[in-house]
Scaffold this motif. Sequence first.
Motif, PDB file in Angstrom:
ATOM      1  N   LYS A  56      21.853 -25.026 -60.462  1.00  0.00           N
ATOM      2  CA  LYS A  56      21.053 -24.132 -59.803  1.00  0.00           C
ATOM      3  C   LYS A  56      20.047 -23.427 -60.757  1.00  0.00           C
ATOM      4  O   LYS A  56      19.450 -22.347 -60.559  1.00  0.00           O
ATOM      5  N   SER A  79      20.718 -20.374 -55.348  1.00  0.00           N
ATOM      6  CA  SER A  79      21.129 -21.620 -54.662  1.00  0.00           C
ATOM      7  C   SER A  79      20.524 -22.665 -55.451  1.00  0.00           C
ATOM      8  O   SER A  79      19.571 -22.585 -56.348  1.00  0.00           O
ATOM      9  N   THR A  82      15.973 -27.798 -55.138  1.00  0.00           N
ATOM     10  CA  THR A  82      16.133 -29.348 -54.798  1.00  0.00           C
ATOM     11  C   THR A  82      14.734 -30.103 -54.968  1.00  0.00           C
ATOM     12  O   THR A  82      14.544 -31.190 -54.790  1.00  0.00           O
ATOM     13  N   LEU A  97      14.756 -24.712 -52.174  1.00  0.00           N
ATOM     14  CA  LEU A  97      16.374 -24.589 -52.415  1.00  0.00           C
ATOM     15  C   LEU A  97      17.199 -25.253 -51.313  1.00  0.00           C
ATOM     16  O   LEU A  97      16.665 -25.451 -50.203  1.00  0.00           O
ATOM     17  N   ASP A  98      18.497 -25.180 -51.770  1.00  0.00           N
ATOM     18  CA  ASP A  98      19.636 -25.943 -50.922  1.00  0.00           C
ATOM     19  C   ASP A  98      19.672 -24.988 -49.929  1.00  0.00           C
ATOM     20  O   ASP A  98      20.011 -25.490 -48.521  1.00  0.00           O
ATOM     21  N   SER A  99      19.438 -23.684 -49.705  1.00  0.00           N
ATOM     22  CA  SER A  99      19.699 -22.848 -48.707  1.00  0.00           C
ATOM     23  C   SER A  99      18.680 -22.668 -47.796  1.00  0.00           C
ATOM     24  O   SER A  99      18.665 -22.240 -46.815  1.00  0.00           O
ATOM     25  N   GLY A 100      17.427 -23.450 -47.967  1.00  0.00           N
ATOM     26  CA  GLY A 100      16.319 -23.375 -47.059  1.00  0.00           C
ATOM     27  C   GLY A 100      15.153 -22.684 -47.430  1.00  0.00           C
ATOM     28  O   GLY A 100      14.093 -22.420 -46.810  1.00  0.00           O
ATOM     29  N   LYS A 101      15.349 -21.790 -48.474  1.00  0.00           N
ATOM     30  CA  LYS A 101      14.416 -20.703 -48.899  1.00  0.00           C
ATOM     31  C   LYS A 101      13.411 -21.661 -49.663  1.00  0.00           C
ATOM     32  O   LYS A 101      13.739 -22.527 -50.678  1.00  0.00           O
ATOM     33  N   GLN A 124      16.544 -23.793 -42.144  1.00  0.00           N
ATOM     34  CA  GLN A 124      17.844 -23.505 -41.931  1.00  0.00           C
ATOM     35  C   GLN A 124      18.722 -24.582 -42.630  1.00  0.00           C
ATOM     36  O   GLN A 124      19.744 -24.854 -42.429  1.00  0.00           O
ATOM     37  N   GLY A 125      18.199 -25.481 -43.555  1.00  0.00           N
ATOM     38  CA  GLY A 125      18.807 -26.367 -44.309  1.00  0.00           C
ATOM     39  C   GLY A 125      17.976 -26.803 -45.645  1.00  0.00           C
ATOM     40  O   GLY A 125      17.112 -26.040 -45.884  1.00  0.00           O
ATOM     41  N   ARG A 126      18.616 -27.492 -46.341  1.00  0.00           N
ATOM     42  CA  ARG A 126      17.989 -28.073 -47.707  1.00  0.00           C
ATOM     43  C   ARG A 126      16.672 -28.370 -47.466  1.00  0.00           C
ATOM     44  O   ARG A 126      16.226 -29.082 -46.532  1.00  0.00           O
ATOM     45  N   ASP A 145      16.516 -29.481 -41.811  1.00  0.00           N
ATOM     46  CA  ASP A 145      16.466 -29.223 -40.363  1.00  0.00           C
ATOM     47  C   ASP A 145      15.678 -29.779 -39.610  1.00  0.00           C
ATOM     48  O   ASP A 145      15.351 -29.301 -38.303  1.00  0.00           O
TER      49      ASP A 145
END
Length: 410
Positions: A56, A79, A82, A97-101, A124-126, A145
């Motif tokens: 992270k 998160s 990536t 990020l892995d969270s989708g942000k 909504q995903g990595r 996503d």
Amino acid sequence: MAAEIKPLRSTQPSTKTSASTDKPVLVSRIEGSGDDIHSAILLNEGTGVISISDDKSVRIWQRRDSGQYWPSVCHFLPSAPTCLHYLPDLRCLFLGLDSGKLIEFSVASDYNSVSQTREYLSHQGRVSEVLHCPKSRWVLSAGRDKFLVYHCTESGRRLGGHQCSGWCTALRFDPATKHAFIGDYGGQITMLKLEETGPQVITVLKGHNGSIRALAWDGERQLLFSGSFDQSVIVWDIGGGKGTAFELQGHTSKVTSLVYGLKSHQLISGGEDATVVFWDMKANRQETPEWLESDTCQYCERPFFWNIKAMMDQKQIGLRQHHCRKCGKAVCDSCSSKRSCIPIMGFEFDVRVCDKCHSTITDQDRKSLARFHEVKHSVSYMDLDEDLGLLLTVGQDRVMKIWEVSSLLN
């Protein structure tokens, strides 16, 4: 923990032209990351590196007077980051990020701090890849996503998105024409025209039989390069408009990274076989032929095993179908017993060719158009500073290596 460095020579490009320098020379070896490194880039003329890892963190490593690299920044995120894109002129860093942000940072001029300036709720995903285009004032991102999304960096407003057929795994953008290329997990590349009002699908490129892992773009000649888990690289002639494509076969495992030298016209591919390959893209190459289909061998006319009627008529067992890599004809094993490399068609290793084509291949035709170099770690990502002649390789062993490759960028 301090990064271990083993300086072999100066980070400035060599002016020597002897044969002994015609290979990558290890300049620095950076260790100290506690988890898998997803991506890293060179900065400040090779004296610094920005890396992101699975712990992270985003780190900025700076070369000290002792020759060691120490992190001047170690910033932890909510998160795992990536992917990243950094613009040195604007000192603007984008992280997916892995969270989708997506998070936008401003990097201090002395590389000793970073400050968050904006956050985008993109996926909504990595997030697989992020790119910033200052000319359009857009930030583009692709994620698991299955969506490509682009935002305005001035207002933060979402401008448009497109859903692909599979996980988005790679992304490239041409600022001049506003064309985006999205590689996906299924092996397809979707070409879009992006506008303020939304995206328009131009075409879908199909040629790989494995996940797309990396894309590179030559905006001058309008060539797109795609690297895949099927161990191949395909060159797509986008500007020609004829759908011309040819393969580059030089890896024995998954192709994981591509970088392109716009000045030298050298494509560099890295893979899990711990090899980087320098491809001469100035050379005239031939398009890979399409494989023809037939119920019988196109030379001896013996039936293939699914041609039951011909097997009964000829009273013989059907044969397995093969294809000649040079002409694409459907042939049996007996009529394609020879093997040969065909570098002009991208085949740097020996491949199956029919006996007729084998007799036409000369020693000159077998002359290699690529250079292979062992980097002693499975490559997961690369970055190139063509002006300085420096190549950064990120390994699955959590080690970053900086190589001098100026002698190879000719």
